[in-house]
Design a protein around this motif. Structure first.
Motif, PDB file in Angstrom:
ATOM      1  N   ALA A 228       0.835  -1.198   0.000  1.00  0.00           N
ATOM      2  CA  ALA A 228       0.000   0.000   0.000  1.00  0.00           C
ATOM      3  C   ALA A 228       0.869   1.247   0.000  1.00  0.00           C
ATOM      4  N   ASP A 229       0.465   2.271  -0.784  1.00  0.00           N
ATOM      5  CA  ASP A 229       1.191   3.536  -0.755  1.00  0.00           C
ATOM      6  C   ASP A 229       0.543   4.475   0.254  1.00  0.00           C
ATOM      7  N   SER A 230       1.031   5.707   0.332  1.00  0.00           N
ATOM      8  CA  SER A 230       0.569   6.654   1.349  1.00  0.00           C
ATOM      9  C   SER A 230      -0.881   7.072   1.152  1.00  0.00           C
ATOM     10  N   GLU A 231      -1.431   6.883  -0.037  1.00  0.00           N
ATOM     11  CA  GLU A 231      -2.813   7.264  -0.320  1.00  0.00           C
ATOM     12  C   GLU A 231      -3.766   6.071  -0.279  1.00  0.00           C
ATOM     13  N   GLY A 232      -3.247   4.904   0.076  1.00  0.00           N
ATOM     14  CA  GLY A 232      -4.101   3.728   0.179  1.00  0.00           C
ATOM     15  C   GLY A 232      -4.240   2.936  -1.097  1.00  0.00           C
ATOM     16  N   ASP A 253      -7.425   0.844  -6.477  1.00  0.00           N
ATOM     17  CA  ASP A 253      -7.928   1.968  -5.694  1.00  0.00           C
ATOM     18  C   ASP A 253      -8.802   1.388  -4.577  1.00  0.00           C
ATOM     19  N   THR A 254      -8.364   1.517  -3.322  1.00  0.00           N
ATOM     20  CA  THR A 254      -9.125   0.899  -2.225  1.00  0.00           C
ATOM     21  C   THR A 254     -10.391   1.686  -1.887  1.00  0.00           C
ATOM     22  N   LYS A 255     -10.570   2.854  -2.484  1.00  0.00           N
ATOM     23  CA  LYS A 255     -11.841   3.580  -2.282  1.00  0.00           C
ATOM     24  C   LYS A 255     -12.960   2.920  -3.071  1.00  0.00           C
ATOM     25  N   THR A 256     -12.592   2.322  -4.207  1.00  0.00           N
ATOM     26  CA  THR A 256     -13.588   1.666  -5.062  1.00  0.00           C
ATOM     27  C   THR A 256     -13.367   0.163  -5.164  1.00  0.00           C
ATOM     28  N   GLY A 274       8.167   6.423   0.868  1.00  0.00           N
ATOM     29  CA  GLY A 274       7.690   7.735   0.444  1.00  0.00           C
ATOM     30  C   GLY A 274       6.833   7.594  -0.791  1.00  0.00           C
ATOM     31  N   ASP A 275       7.161   8.365  -1.816  1.00  0.00           N
ATOM     32  CA  ASP A 275       6.421   8.295  -3.080  1.00  0.00           C
ATOM     33  C   ASP A 275       7.178   7.494  -4.131  1.00  0.00           C
ATOM     34  N   SER A 276       8.114   6.674  -3.692  1.00  0.00           N
ATOM     35  CA  SER A 276       8.907   5.870  -4.630  1.00  0.00           C
ATOM     36  C   SER A 276       8.640   4.390  -4.415  1.00  0.00           C
ATOM     37  N   LEU A 277       8.455   3.675  -5.514  1.00  0.00           N
ATOM     38  CA  LEU A 277       8.317   2.225  -5.473  1.00  0.00           C
ATOM     39  C   LEU A 277       9.548   1.616  -6.141  1.00  0.00           C
ATOM     40  N   LYS A 301       2.970   8.665  -7.334  1.00  0.00           N
ATOM     41  CA  LYS A 301       1.999   9.737  -7.600  1.00  0.00           C
ATOM     42  C   LYS A 301       1.548   9.706  -9.059  1.00  0.00           C
ATOM     43  N   THR A 302       2.477   9.353  -9.948  1.00  0.00           N
ATOM     44  CA  THR A 302       2.180   9.366 -11.383  1.00  0.00           C
ATOM     45  C   THR A 302       2.143   7.990 -12.016  1.00  0.00           C
ATOM     46  N   ASN A 303       2.660   6.981 -11.268  1.00  0.00           N
ATOM     47  CA  ASN A 303       2.805   5.612 -11.788  1.00  0.00           C
ATOM     48  C   ASN A 303       3.694   5.566 -13.030  1.00  0.00           C
ATOM     49  N   GLN A 304       4.651   6.468 -13.067  1.00  0.00           N
ATOM     50  CA  GLN A 304       5.602   6.506 -14.165  1.00  0.00           C
ATOM     51  C   GLN A 304       6.961   5.993 -13.703  1.00  0.00           C
ATOM     52  N   VAL A 305       7.654   5.295 -14.597  1.00  0.00           N
ATOM     53  CA  VAL A 305       9.019   4.853 -14.295  1.00  0.00           C
ATOM     54  C   VAL A 305       9.932   6.075 -14.365  1.00  0.00           C
TER      55      VAL A 305
END
Length: 374
Positions: A228-232, A253-256, A274-277, A301-305
């Motif tokens: 899980a990332d910081s936004e769930g 998306d765990t909201k949906t 943080g924001d890095s995978l 945040k962007t799901n970009q490499v």
């Protein structure tokens, strides 16, 4: 245990589970000097040991003293069985206790997190991974025997962290793997890896209040990792079928509870900091009979490499078979283990947050899983 990234051939040729060794000798703790810092107290490294060899072992890196100690379990627990067990599959710290999941020994060893003194154990067949929430530990189990294509559905066991008693269990899909806890729910990847090509393709969702499976989210075949990332949002890896269906990563998306994105990236191991995978992959193909190794860095945040490789100094050429992965939560140091040939001692490599090598040290056999001390 990743089932060595290619689950089918390894499990089907697994050796008979071994008992404790008859050899009366116990290997002493081995210690090496390394650079020190005060970012974290240190970490435990669980070495898997080859299946059927009863060689799982526990190492400890004292970050402050700058010492790396190998095989600490035996000497720290002289009255316990001489070996930690058969295949160390996961490890984590929670509530001052250290939990080591020993897959083929069907147990979770529970130790004091500061001293590694044995406190007890919980028996769970073919146990896989551990997660925590609300003062409880949760362990995934394959339930059936090793490699059995007729294995029943797996389950999740809820453990009281004070009494070590199993309180409740709930069935999920076949051969469940990693878990992530978000919004008082547990999300579990189901692999179905014992019965290819009839893989599982869902993530089970368990409500922690009722401890019931409330839904399954359709994702892709042969699922494994979930973080899980910081936004769930949940990052889920699919191992594919090793032939025509490639490994990929998906975002839920765990909201949906819906898949909202997919990335054409193979990942046998992932860590979010943080924001890095950080995505480490050793992708095997039965068509080419070769591994393709990658070290990808992704912005969550962007799901970009954002980086072709998170090792930037060219020293990845020294790593024969990258396996375990961790990131220091305080200073961003990156740790990668080299399983080499799966039967000889491995190596742990430390890189700074910019991907430059700092040091390396010899470990036990098949070094794999990390647990940081705060």
């Amino acid at each position: 245990m990743k089932i060595r990234k290619f689950i089918i051939p390894i499990v089907l040729t697994a050796l008979t589970i071994a008992g404790c060794r008859k050899d009366p000798s116990v290997l002493p703790i081995e210690e090496e000097e390394l650079p020190s810092d005060t970012s974290v107290t240190g970490f435990y490294l669980l070495n898997e040991g080859n299946m059927g060899m009863n060689k799982a072992s526990l190492d400890y890196y004292d970050n402050i003293a700058g010492t790396y100690k190998r095989n600490i379990y035996n000497e720290t627990n002289p009255t316990a069985p001489k070996e930690l067990g058969d295949v160390g599959n996961d490890i984590d710290v929670y509530g001052g206790k250290l939990y080591a999941v020993i897959n083929m020994s069907d147990k979770v060893e529970i130790m004091d997190a500061k001293t590694a003194k044995r406190l007890g154990q919980v028996t769970i067949p073919n146990c896989r991974y551990v997660a925590f929430a609300n003062g409880r530990a949760y362990v995934s189990s394959y339930a059936g025997g090793v490699g059995d294509p007729n294995s029943p559905e797996g389950f999740i066991a809820e453990i009281d962290t004070a009494s070590f008693a199993i309180i409740r269990t709930v069935k999920v899909g076949r051969q469940p793997e990693e878990m992530a806890v978000v919004n008082n729910r547990i999300y579990i990847t189901n692999s179905g890896g014992y019965s290819p090509p009839n893989y599982e393709s869902t993530v089970s969702v368990i409500d922690l209040n009722t401890f019931t499976e409330i839904k399954r989210i359709e994702v892709a075949i042969n699922l494994h990792r979930i973080k899980a990332d910081s936004e769930g949002d949940l990052y889920v890896t699919s191992r594919g079928d090793y032939y025509n269906v490639p490994s990929k990563m998906f975002v839920i998306d765990t909201k949906t509870d819906q898949v909202k994105d997919s990335l054409s990236i193979a990942a046998g191991n992932i860590v979010i900091s943080g924001d890095s995978l950080y995505a480490l992959s050793v992708e095997w193909s039965f068509i080419t009979n070769k591994n393709e190794i990658t070290y990808a860095l992704i912005n969550t945040k962007t799901n970009q490499v954002v980086g072709e490789s998170f090792i930037t100094d060219g020293s990845e050429k020294d790593i024969k078979l990258p396996y375990g992965l961790a990131v220091n939560p305080k200073n961003g140091d990156i740790y990668i283990t080299d399983a080499k040939d799966y039967v000889t001692p491995g190596t742990l490599y430390c890189y700074d947050s910019n991907g430059k090598k700092k040091w390396s040290v010899v470990t036990g056999d098949i070094p794999a899983h990390f647990a940081f001390l705060p």
